[in-house]
Enzyme design. Structure first.
Site, PDB file in Angstrom:
ATOM      1  N   LYS A  35       1.210  -1.301   0.274  1.00  0.00           N
ATOM      2  CA  LYS A  35      -0.192   0.020   0.270  1.00  0.00           C
ATOM      3  C   LYS A  35       0.855   0.891  -0.263  1.00  0.00           C
ATOM      4  CE  LYS A  35      -0.247  -0.304   5.188  1.00  0.00           C
ATOM      5  NZ  LYS A  35      -1.218   1.021   6.071  1.00  0.00           N
ATOM      6  N   ARG A 131      -9.558   0.226  15.844  1.00  0.00           N
ATOM      7  CA  ARG A 131      -9.472   1.537  14.393  1.00  0.00           C
ATOM      8  C   ARG A 131     -10.108   0.589  13.771  1.00  0.00           C
ATOM      9  NH1 ARG A 131      -4.221   1.669  11.613  1.00  0.00           N
ATOM     10  NH2 ARG A 131      -4.317  -0.121  10.807  1.00  0.00           N
ATOM     11  N   TYR A 250      16.478  30.210   5.603  1.00  0.00           N
ATOM     12  CA  TYR A 250      15.175  31.053   5.911  1.00  0.00           C
ATOM     13  C   TYR A 250      15.899  31.362   7.420  1.00  0.00           C
ATOM     14  CZ  TYR A 250      12.898  30.968   1.755  1.00  0.00           C
ATOM     15  OH  TYR A 250      12.292  30.438   0.427  1.00  0.00           O
ATOM     16  N   MET A 298      11.722  24.475   0.195  1.00  0.00           N
ATOM     17  CA  MET A 298      11.319  24.119  -0.498  1.00  0.00           C
ATOM     18  C   MET A 298      11.732  22.870  -1.680  1.00  0.00           C
ATOM     19  SD  MET A 298       7.987  25.111  -3.177  1.00  0.00           S
ATOM     20  CE  MET A 298       7.215  25.505  -2.139  1.00  0.00           C
TER      21      MET A 298
HETATM   22  C1  LIG Z   1      -3.805  -3.629   8.838  1.00  0.00           C
HETATM   23  C2  LIG Z   1      -2.462  -3.639   8.414  1.00  0.00           C
HETATM   24  N1  LIG Z   1      -1.621  -4.831   8.354  1.00  0.00           N
HETATM   25  C3  LIG Z   1      -0.060  -4.569   7.563  1.00  0.00           C
HETATM   26  C4  LIG Z   1       0.072  -4.127   7.906  1.00  0.00           C
HETATM   27  C5  LIG Z   1       1.936  -3.314   8.136  1.00  0.00           C
HETATM   28  O1  LIG Z   1       2.375  -3.449   9.168  1.00  0.00           O
HETATM   29  P1  LIG Z   1       3.670  -3.323   8.895  1.00  0.00           P
HETATM   30  O2  LIG Z   1       3.957  -2.301   7.540  1.00  0.00           O
HETATM   31  O3  LIG Z   1       3.923  -2.733  10.377  1.00  0.00           O
HETATM   32  O4  LIG Z   1       4.520  -4.407   8.795  1.00  0.00           O
HETATM   33  C6  LIG Z   1      -0.636  -2.518   8.216  1.00  0.00           C
HETATM   34  C7  LIG Z   1       0.606  -1.583   8.090  1.00  0.00           C
HETATM   35  O5  LIG Z   1       0.305  -0.222   9.007  1.00  0.00           O
HETATM   36  C8  LIG Z   1      -1.994  -2.348   8.131  1.00  0.00           C
HETATM   37  O6  LIG Z   1      -2.325  -0.864   8.329  1.00  0.00           O
END
Ligand SMILES: Cc1ncc(COP(=O)(O)O)c(C=O)c1O
Length: 355
Positions: A35, A131, A250, A298
């Site tokens: 992801k 969550r 800056y 930037m």
């Molecule tokens: C539901 C879920 N599973 C697995 C992972 C992977 O976690 P990690 O990057 O700590 O291995 C994440 C990452 O945020 C997650 O949200």
């Protein structure tokens, strides 16, 4: 290409990290979490690198899965947030995705989806992180109510809030509560993220979900030989002498304590280099350590190279990678490696290198 600002993606490190983690948990199957563009490495890049060793991939949202399909990735893809709209149920099936169901509305959308267009579902349990997921003690009735959606491929999933902290007994509490329900329901389980896979053997289930450790990140307490997978680098675009007492950048944030040599480097916060990095944050110039001098702009940063001999315009500067561990930069920026990696912006080309 004009600027020498690039994120070098080390394919061999990604592959060897994944294999090492999978070997830690030989009774589980491991999937790479890709992801957020594979934590900034390029989801297509990483999925191609791992396609022969990761039998599934995980993403957060269905658009990320479709992008992988369009790039020719064929392994089933687990969509961790499941459907955000009813139409995503049929979309998931047609793209070979598995939807994680974490609320009842999603299950209703699935029931309304024609049976021959339903994807495999996984069920998310809230074991304490609060969550996403069904409250643990409601799961037996949920499974009963939606029995028509459960197949032999359905996995019970949960996520751990504190797996990176071995001194916190909350993980054990989550594990015990979750495993009790999972045993009762007799469903396969997926619990472990990276730190859990490394530090909490009891969390290694049927499927482990490996993210940050594939990209070289591990809990401080762990001692696993993971390799850095991204070198963020740029080059020196200007050099000047700054006399003692003069300031740089800056807000006059850095003042020369002695006659100094300052190099300007072609990377800034618009590239994802953290704006909050203070003076002294480490970088490496031609392999030698130097520190930030002045506020991050930037498109540029300024660094103090007074102590390094023979520095020239065009010389290479590493922001993180083999010489500058990303955790050091993250700590300086009061952040974490996850955030730094995912924030490297689209302006920075990803160059995949095989050693
Ligand atoms: C539901 C879920 N599973 C697995 C992972 C992977 O976690 P990690 O990057 O700590 O291995 C994440 C990452 O945020 C997650 O949200």
């Amino acid at each position: 290409m004009s600027r020498q600002t690039q994120a070098i993606i080390h394919a061999d490190a990604i592959l060897s990290n994944f294999k090492l983690l999978a070997e830690l948990a030989p009774t589980s199957r491991s999937m790479a979490v890709v992801k957020a563009d594979a934590y900034g490495h390029g989801a297509v890049n990483v999925s191609r690198i791992l396609q022969h060793v990761s039998p599934r991939f995980a993403v957060a949202i269905i658009e990320e899965a479709i992008a992988l399909r369009e790039a020719g990735i064929t392994a089933p893809i687990v969509v961790l947030e499941g459907a955000h709209q009813a139409k995503e149920c049929a979309m998931a099936a047609s793209h070979g995705c598995i939807l994680v169901m974490h609320n009842q509305a999603q299950l209703e959308w699935m029931l309304a989806c024609p049976e021959d267009r339903r994807p495999t579902i996984w069920l998310k349990a809230d074991s304490g992180m609060h969550r996403l997921g069904f409250v643990l003690n409601t799961l037996p009735s949920i499974v009963k109510q939606y029995a028509s959606l459960i197949t032999q491929d359905t996995v019970l999933v949960t996520h751990l809030a504190c797996a990176d902290d071995t001194s916190n007994d909350f993980t054990q509490k989550q594990l015990s509560a979750f495993l009790q329900i999972a045993t009762q329901l007799a469903l396969p389980v997926s619990i472990a993220n990276s730190p859990a896979t490394i530090e909490w053997p009891q969390s290694r289930g049927d499927w482990n979900r490996l993210g940050i450790a594939v990209y070289g990140g591990q809990p401080n307490t762990a001692n696993v030989a993971l390799a850095p997978t991204m070198t963020l680098r740029s080059s020196i675009i200007a050099l000047r002498d700054v006399p003692k007492g003069e300031s740089v950048g800056y807000g006059q944030n850095w003042v020369a304590q002695k006659d100094s040599r300052i190099a300007t480097v072609g990377i800034g916060y618009a590239d994802g280099y953290p704006r909050h990095c203070p003076n002294g944050t480490p970088v490496a110039v031609n392999g030698e350590r130097a520190g930030l001098a002045g506020r991050v702009s930037m498109d540029m940063i300024t660094i103090d190279v007074t102590h390094i001999s023979n520095v020239n315009i065009g010389d290479r500067v590493e922001l993180w990678g083999e010489n500058v561990p990303i955790n050091e930069v993250a700590e300086a920026a009061d952040s974490i490696d996850y955030e730094l990696l995912t924030r490297v912006s689209a302006r920075v080309p990803r160059i995949v290198k095989y050693r």
